[in-house]
Design an enzyme around this catalytic site. Structure first.
Site, PDB file in Angstrom:
ATOM      1  N   HIS A  61      49.530  -7.660  35.732  1.00  0.00           N
ATOM      2  CA  HIS A  61      48.258  -8.107  36.400  1.00  0.00           C
ATOM      3  C   HIS A  61      48.414  -9.121  37.552  1.00  0.00           C
ATOM      4  CE1 HIS A  61      44.426 -10.167  36.702  1.00  0.00           C
ATOM      5  NE2 HIS A  61      44.993 -11.108  36.651  1.00  0.00           N
ATOM      6  N   ASP A 111      40.968  -6.399  35.119  1.00  0.00           N
ATOM      7  CA  ASP A 111      41.313  -5.231  35.890  1.00  0.00           C
ATOM      8  C   ASP A 111      40.515  -4.083  35.503  1.00  0.00           C
ATOM      9  OD1 ASP A 111      43.370  -6.837  37.077  1.00  0.00           O
ATOM     10  OD2 ASP A 111      44.868  -6.430  35.721  1.00  0.00           O
TER      11      ASP A 111
HETATM   12  C1  LMR Z   1      41.990 -12.693  38.982  1.00  0.00           C
HETATM   13  O1  LMR Z   1      42.332 -11.586  38.676  1.00  0.00           O
HETATM   14  O2  LMR Z   1      40.878 -12.915  39.384  1.00  0.00           O
HETATM   15  C2  LMR Z   1      42.794 -13.783  38.345  1.00  0.00           C
HETATM   16  O3  LMR Z   1      44.317 -13.334  38.144  1.00  0.00           O
HETATM   17  C3  LMR Z   1      42.768 -14.932  39.149  1.00  0.00           C
HETATM   18  C4  LMR Z   1      43.724 -14.729  40.565  1.00  0.00           C
HETATM   19  O4  LMR Z   1      44.285 -15.727  40.864  1.00  0.00           O
HETATM   20  O5  LMR Z   1      43.250 -13.461  41.154  1.00  0.00           O
END
Ligand code: LMR
Length: 292
Positions: A155, A128
């Site tokens: 997340h 992120d």
């Molecule tokens: C991401 O942020 O790319 C990972 O958490 C995988 C997803 O499923 O998005």
């Protein structure tokens, strides 16, 4: 490639020998070993200082990270239970989604084994930060090497809260830029999932971010000072038991969890909005881990 890694043990349920043979041809001092199949799990983990867990299934278009819970929760729990036996003092970097739930699952599995140390369990939310830095540098014409945007919360979707007001170097954004950048950072994983059209989610940028986090953890363990990363950890920064914010890494793992600093009105409102969603994912993880 990481200067702190002397031994790299690779584990999966299939196909490890090929990956290990491939990696072992890089002319670095790291010794690569393959551990293929469930019966070799404990041998893979024996003596590890850092256990990085990216195992599990990825999203397909239309899915949220929470949709992966049913498959991935038990995978993470099983791996952590094995690690609790053979490398109980290791630091855990949890990548498997939904990270908002798999970090509480990791903590509960370690508690059940009597070896939990909250300083040693980190959910990897580094991607992120990597994305926020990249998108902000592009939008504002900055050198991406200089840009640092803290990203807090969790997340997944709106739980990913970029603190654009704290961007380094100090940068001004219009309301429209804040709205667009925040939305893009929150949905960047989905952007990759859609572009891959059923063939998985981010792997290369995720590996880049995970390597950065692993390097920071190992730099801290090796006694280097001033090592900071945002990570999703057990926290008292808010009323939620787990929360991502900047942490200082050192010889014991997480040495200090930094507060949120001054938030803009938009960030304050984003923080309040994310809390119920993050709490739900945390509770789901805890009840899964404590009810089986
Ligand atoms: C991401 O942020 O790319 C990972 O958490 C995988 C997803 O499923 O998005």
């Amino acid at each position: 490639m990481n200067r702190y890694v002397s031994d790299l043990s690779l584990y999966d349920i299939v196909n490890v020998p090929g990956v290990a043979a491939d990696l072992s041809h890089c002319n670095t001092p790291t010794q690569v070993k393959a551990f293929n199949g469930k019966e070799s799990l404990e041998a893979a983990l024996e003596g590890a200082d850092l256990v990085v867990i990216p195992a599990g299934v990825p999203r397909k278009p239309g899915m949220t990270r929470d949709d992966l819970f049913n498959t991935n929760a038990s995978i993470v729990k099983g791996l952590v239970e094995a690690a609790a036996k053979v490398c109980p003092k290791a630091i855990f970097n949890i990548i498997t989604n939904p990270v908002n739930s798999t970090v509480p699952i990791t903590a509960e599995a370690l508690k059940a084994a009597g070896v939990y140390d909250p300083k040693k369990v980190l959910g990897v939310s580094t991607l992120d930060v990597v994305r926020a830095n990249c998108f902000v540098a592009q939008a504002k014409g900055l050198n991406v090497k200089d840009v640092d945007v803290p990203v807090v919360g969790g997340h997944a979707g709106i739980t990913i809260l970029p603190l654009l007001s704290q961007t380094q170097p100090k940068t001004d954004f219009s309301e429209d830029e804040i709205a667009k950048l925040t939305d893009r950072i929150q949905n960047a994983g989905t952007e990759v999932v859609e572009a891959k059209a059923g063939a998985g989610s981010a792997t290369l940028s995720m590996a880049y971010a995970a390597a950065r986090m692993a390097e920071s953890v190992l730099a801290g363990l090796s006694g280097e000072g001033n090592v900071y990363e945002c990570a999703y950890v057990e926290s008292s920064v808010t009323e939620l038991p787990y929360f991502a914010s900047k942490v200082r890494l050192g010889p014991s793992g997480i040495e200090e969890i930094l507060g949120l600093g001054e938030l803009s009105a938009v960030e304050k409102s984003g923080l309040e909005k994310l809390k119920p969603e993050l709490r739900k994912s945390i509770d789901t993880g805890i009840s899964f881990a404590t009810s089986k």
